[in-house]
Design an enzyme around this catalytic site. Structure first.
Site, short mmCIF file in Angstrom:
data_model
loop_
_atom_site.label_atom_id
_atom_site.label_comp_id
_atom_site.label_asym_id
_atom_site.label_seq_id
_atom_site.Cartn_x
_atom_site.Cartn_y
_atom_site.Cartn_z
CE1 TYR B 101 35.84 40.25 43.10
CE2 TYR B 101 34.80 42.38 42.75
CZ TYR B 101 35.94 41.60 42.83
OH TYR B 101 37.17 42.18 42.65
CD GLU B 189 39.39 39.82 44.25
OE1 GLU B 189 39.04 40.64 43.39
OE2 GLU B 189 39.72 38.67 43.97
#
Lengths: 365, 379
Positions: B101, B189
């Site tokens: 991530y 993101e």
């Protein structure tokens, strides 16, 4: 006394010739705010309501010795206006403009912090210390001078609550709208600290809303650092998640920013949270009375402690005197003792000398 | 403003981030054609503004072009958490060695842009933060210096101990940060950032939330707005410089100021009613705004009473009253109106409202009680 603005506040209005800037300058002047200059690039040398207009902040500050500015320029120019004000030697900037990008406020916030310049807002109604100065767009007629400090993320909701406080006889020391954006210059904790240190403030009303965690952090701060009574209110208990409720900062994202968490945080540290706005004044009156009693009790205790301290001091003083006296006596006796021994020796020596002399003379004879 | 994955990937691509080949389509046939052209297995991904698409069945792996056809057929028109899928992204499938991530947000607490990385990719980062916070590394970027290369490398190494991979991951983080800053996002993101069998990094998914306040710097982003995903009433409100959010109740609220509008909704609920909406008509309320507000509220079929709560400060009560008279004449509302006006020019306003046979109260509590009673008598 009050916080951040008072009789000594000398204000420059940035964007004084604009629609909002000129309208609110008139209102502030009518209230008695000391507006010493306006700034609008390109309009330097002109005048509005008798207030001189300058081209730049640097010039305006130099000529007028202002210490505060209020910004009414559109959001796309507001960041530039804040930086210009910060570099001009001003110590307090109030930014009314709504719609400044959060990413720009990150830069502004950190720069101003390093410079030691305070920013109130953006996206806020400003600040008023009733009877002294108003640097903002708050409707003056609802305020009254008094002991309550009010800090809020909202505008009209603050007016609603202040109006109610005033009607119930609870005037205000300073009311400050810190703004509805996610990143603002002055937060709850700054104001709580200032109110705690302000002798004119006896109680604090804190008006929060959904979004972020400033209320939770304020609760934690109050627990550790605030002795004055605080009453809270949180708007947005019925707000749905993921939706911006007017203010850019009023949004529940994921599991954070919920009204119930903020209310719980306050309750956990013993701060009552009003269920409806009109309850605030009652809760505050109650808390104030409690606080005054506590203060009175404390004062009484302090007084009696002082008394006991005084008598204790006297006693110790006596003891000290006695001790000193004893020591002095000892010293004296020692000295005299020494003298005596010395003299005895001398006498003996003399006597010996005499006797030897006598013996010698006797032999001679 | 939320944008779709394929739009976010386009922005990421411009900043040099490694994006798998892909195209967005609206029919199963187009999906099959792309799969044929790619000569590779593909993924079909629903383009909707909600998380958890995979779990809801909105993402499918397709080995053959025919699979792509059927997958697209199934996903298009699917209801995911109340949103209907109208577009799918057809993208080449990527083999996955590991998932990480990488994300950037404007952090309200530290007042900095914060980069977060985690080797636990592919799942909701909030869940990772709650359950295994030790698997997340955060960095608050100095707003004046920006992200420094060594900082990016440090973050990358937390995820990829191998220095070679970490170097290229550091590059990915820096490019992501560039994309975030230059698009004035509030969030950007990559979840997951995939390491494939050749040890190459690929941004398998992409998410960007744009800051509405910064859209003035990006007029082109207005094209990214998915009008199907936006509430038409909310869009109409925005055009009129109003702030509106639809709720499920039946008491239509019209208030000046966001805080007061929220407090009014809360008070409705407190007295046993259900608010139909949040509506802030703003500080300087012209009669035009009042008309637009009334129109939007009346368009909601659930509304059985309209509640006005106006605290006149800068807003002048008589302006609002004039707007109401005008709106009532023009719209001939099918529901009763209850009014609270107080503050600047209150008396003038009350006189104006006499024309409508409307009596206005000065108390917020009274008007909310009136609205709740009105709503009860209808139901």
């Amino acid at each position: 006394m009050a916080i951040y603005v008072d009789k000594k506040t000398r204000v420059i209005v940035q964007g004084i010739t604009g629609r909002d800037g000129s309208f609110h300058s008139r209102q502030m002047l009518d209230y008695g705010t000391n507006i010493v200059a306006g700034v609008t690039p390109g309009k330097g040398g002109s005048e509005i309501y008798g207030v001189p207009v300058f081209d730049s902040m640097a010039e305006a500050v130099e000529k007028t010795k202002a210490n505060t500015s209020i910004i009414f320029v559109p959001p796309m120019f507001a960041v530039d206006a804040i930086f210009e004000a910060a570099r001009s030697g001003i110590s307090l900037i109030v930014c009314i403009s709504e719609g400044i990008p959060a990413i720009d406020m990150v830069k502004v916030y950190n720069y101003l912090k390093e410079k030691g310049v305070r920013l109130i807002g953006p996206n806020c109604p400003g600040i008023i210390s009733p009877g002294m100065s108003k640097v903002g767009i708050l409707p003056a007629q609802i305020f009254a001078k008094g002991p309550i400090g009010v800090v809020s993320r909202s505008g009209t909701l603050t007016y609603e609550i202040v109006h109610n406080l005033t009607i119930k006889g609870l005037g205000q020391s300073t009311c400050i709208g810190i703004g509805g954006d996610p990143i603002i210059g002055t937060n709850f904790i700054d104001c709580l600290e200032a109110f705690e240190n302000d002798p004119a403030t006896k109680g604090i009303v804190l008006i929060g809303e959904i979004g972020g965690s400033d209320e939770e952090m304020a609760a934690e701060y109050i627990k550790r650092n605030v002795t004055k009574p605080v009453v809270g209110f949180i708007a947005g208990q019925t707000a749905p998640p993921g939706k911006r409720m007017g203010h850019a900062g009023a949004i529940i994202s994921g599991a954070s920013g919920l009204a119930e968490d903020k209310i719980r945080a306050f309750n956990e540290v013993g701060i009552p949270v009003a269920e409806i706005p009109s309850q605030i004044s009652d809760l505050m009156a109650e808390k104030l009375a409690e606080y005054q009693k506590k203060l009175a009790r404390k004062k009484a205790i302090v007084k009696s402690k002082k008394k006991t301290k005084k008598t204790a001091k006297k006693k110790t003083a006596k003891k000290v005197v006695k001790k000193k006296a004893k020591k002095a006596i000892k010293r004296v006796t020692k000295k005299t003792a020494k003298k005596k021994t010395v003299s005895r020796k001398l006498v003996r020596k003399r006597a010996e000398r005499k006797t030897t002399a006598l013996r010698k003379s006797g032999r001679r004879k | 403003m939320k944008i779709h994955e394929y739009q976010a990937k386009e922005i990421f691509g411009k900043y040099g981030l490694p994006i798998p080949k892909g195209e967005v389509v609206t029919t199963p046939d187009e999906a099959r054609n792309i799969a044929v052209r790619y000569e590779k297995p593909v993924m079909i991904k629903a383009q909707v503004h909600v998380g958890g698409r995979g779990k809801a069945g909105g993402i499918k792996y397709c080995k053959e072009p025919d699979d792509a056809f059927f997958a697209a057929q199934e996903i298009l028109g699917m209801d995911i958490k109340g949103l209907i899928v109208k577009k799918v992204l057809v993208t080449e499938a990527v083999d996955i060695k590991s998932e990480a991530y990488v994300g950037v947000i404007v952090d309200r607490v530290t007042k900095r842009n914060v980069i977060m990385v985690s080797p636990a990719g592919g799942i909701d980062i909030e869940e990772v933060a709650a359950k295994t916070p030790e698997k997340i590394m955060k960095l608050g970027v100095d707003p004046l210096l920006g992200l420094l290369p060594y900082e990016a490398l440090k973050l990358a190494r937390f995820v990829y101990p191998d220095i070679k991979i970490a170097r290229s991951a550091g590059g990915v983080i820096r490019k992501l940060y560039d994309a975030f800053v230059h698009s004035d996002a509030s969030l950007a993101e990559i979840n997951p950032l995939v390491l494939n069998n050749q040890d190459d990094l690929v941004a398998l998914d992409a998410k960007i939330n744009l800051d509405d306040s910064a859209l003035f710097r990006h007029p082109d982003y207005e094209n990214l707005r998915d009008l199907d995903a936006e509430d038409p009433a909310e869009m109409e409100a925005k055009r009129n410089d109003l702030s509106y959010v639809k709720l499920n109740g039946n008491i239509g609220c019209c208030v000046n100021g966001a805080g007061l509008a929220m407090a009014t909704m809360d008070l409705v609920k407190h007295f046993g009613g259900e608010p139909a909406n949040f509506l802030d008509i703003g500080g300087s309320s012209s009669p035009e705004k009042v008309l637009a507000a009334m129109k939007i509220i009346l368009n909601d079929p659930n509304v059985v009473v309209i509640l006005f709560n106006i605290f006149g400060g800068i807003t002048r009560c008589d302006d609002v009253a004039n707007g109401m008279v005008w709106a009532v004449e023009k719209l001939n509302p099918r529901v009763p109106i209850v009014v609270r006006l107080t503050g600047t020019n209150e008396d003038k306003a009350k006189k104006i409202l006499e024309k409508l046979d409307l009596s206005a109260t000065s108390s917020m509590e009274d008007v909310v009680k009136m609205a709740v009673n009105e709503a009860r008598s209808v139901v």
